[in-house]
Design a protein around this motif. Sequence first.
Motif, PDB file in Angstrom:
ATOM      1  N   LYS A 298      11.793   7.583  32.888  1.00  0.00           N
ATOM      2  CA  LYS A 298      12.265   6.919  31.661  1.00  0.00           C
ATOM      3  C   LYS A 298      12.083   5.574  31.682  1.00  0.00           C
ATOM      4  N   THR A 299      12.661   5.116  32.785  1.00  0.00           N
ATOM      5  CA  THR A 299      12.413   3.496  33.021  1.00  0.00           C
ATOM      6  C   THR A 299      10.951   3.054  32.742  1.00  0.00           C
ATOM      7  N   PHE A 300      10.024   3.661  33.392  1.00  0.00           N
ATOM      8  CA  PHE A 300       8.802   3.426  33.270  1.00  0.00           C
ATOM      9  C   PHE A 300       8.302   3.521  31.664  1.00  0.00           C
TER      10      PHE A 300
ATOM     11  N   LEU B 180      10.094   3.174  29.054  1.00  0.00           N
ATOM     12  CA  LEU B 180      10.801   2.194  28.021  1.00  0.00           C
ATOM     13  C   LEU B 180      10.116   0.805  28.387  1.00  0.00           C
ATOM     14  N   ARG B 181       9.713   0.684  29.518  1.00  0.00           N
ATOM     15  CA  ARG B 181       9.141  -0.677  29.921  1.00  0.00           C
ATOM     16  C   ARG B 181       7.873  -0.724  29.353  1.00  0.00           C
ATOM     17  N   ARG B 182       6.942   0.425  29.293  1.00  0.00           N
ATOM     18  CA  ARG B 182       5.625   0.443  28.874  1.00  0.00           C
ATOM     19  C   ARG B 182       5.732   0.210  27.393  1.00  0.00           C
TER      20      ARG B 182
ATOM     21  N   LEU C 171       7.959  -1.325  25.618  1.00  0.00           N
ATOM     22  CA  LEU C 171       8.013  -2.941  25.332  1.00  0.00           C
ATOM     23  C   LEU C 171       6.923  -3.398  25.443  1.00  0.00           C
ATOM     24  N   HIS C 172       6.032  -3.406  26.559  1.00  0.00           N
ATOM     25  CA  HIS C 172       5.027  -3.898  26.908  1.00  0.00           C
ATOM     26  C   HIS C 172       3.891  -3.769  25.799  1.00  0.00           C
ATOM     27  N   THR C 173       3.625  -2.520  25.307  1.00  0.00           N
ATOM     28  CA  THR C 173       3.232  -2.198  24.067  1.00  0.00           C
ATOM     29  C   THR C 173       3.318  -2.993  23.044  1.00  0.00           C
TER      30      THR C 173
ATOM     31  N   GLN D  94       5.955   3.159  38.464  1.00  0.00           N
ATOM     32  CA  GLN D  94       7.164   1.981  38.534  1.00  0.00           C
ATOM     33  C   GLN D  94       7.226   1.013  37.338  1.00  0.00           C
TER      34      GLN D  94
END
Length: 318
Positions: free
Chosen positions: A2-4, A6-8, A10-12, A318
Amino acid sequence: MKTFILRRLLHTTLILLAASLLIFLLYALMPGDFITGNVKLTDEREAELREIYGLSDPVLERYAVWMGNALQGDFGYSLQQQKPVLTLFNEYIGSSFLLAITSTILTWLIAVIVGVISAYKQYSWFDTIIVIFVFAAMSIPSFFIGLFFIKIFAVDLKWLPPGGMITTGSNATGFAYVKEVLHHMILPVAVMTLLGVGSLTRYFRSNVLDVIRQDYIRTARAKGLKERTVLFRHALRNAMLPAITMIGFELPALFGGSLIIEKIFNWPGIGNLFMQSFTVRDYPLLMGLTMLIAIFTVIGTLFSDLMYRVADPRVKLQ
């Protein structure tokens, strides 16, 4: 996981914002536009249209307006087609997907089978023919193959139609319509498959050659497993892992790879529409189409990362 994700995401979002600014500036700063290229307009009418469409405003102000509308699902208005950009997407995207998905399935199916057999029969006459074909397919331009196929199969042999999606003036419906579309698809799909299968076959051949030299393949053979089982269940499964990263790029390639092919065969898809828009400098439509490809690119990259984790549980996101 889930963290990955959400982070991706945001980057997207940040990547798409940067891409949107770059795309807008690319087209906005190009000399001329659809209005200035129309010689039939008077100076007064040209100035009036530029004011109506906001083309006289500062570039950054125009970008803010365009981006605000895009976030609400409005990518602008095509000056040539006199329709909203999203409406044109809905009208043409189905035809492009039909071509691209069919050719993609055929390309991967042929590349996997031929690549595995070529690797297994390394340095044989079959492998030699495949290597020659691969480099030939990668070297010949797409427009040349398309025109050559039209010359041979449509003009000389008259086996297949030279272009279009249906016969001009046709009123076919139901199964007759499907049959007619499939008949017109043969040439463009054949060209797109031929162009894609070369590099992909070479990729699978190299991966399988690396895998079949591993110790666990020797162990599988020592256990008495059939060679077909060793190749397609053990070797191919591990050789497919690096290829999963390529799946993400197939999504934008569905459109980017068919631009010239759709134009050559007069196929009513996004690619043909894109090429037509270039000739008249219909920048609102060009910006929308380019942004669509950018969206597909980042979505495809995220999808390939997730698929790699599913295919190989040893990989940690990660």
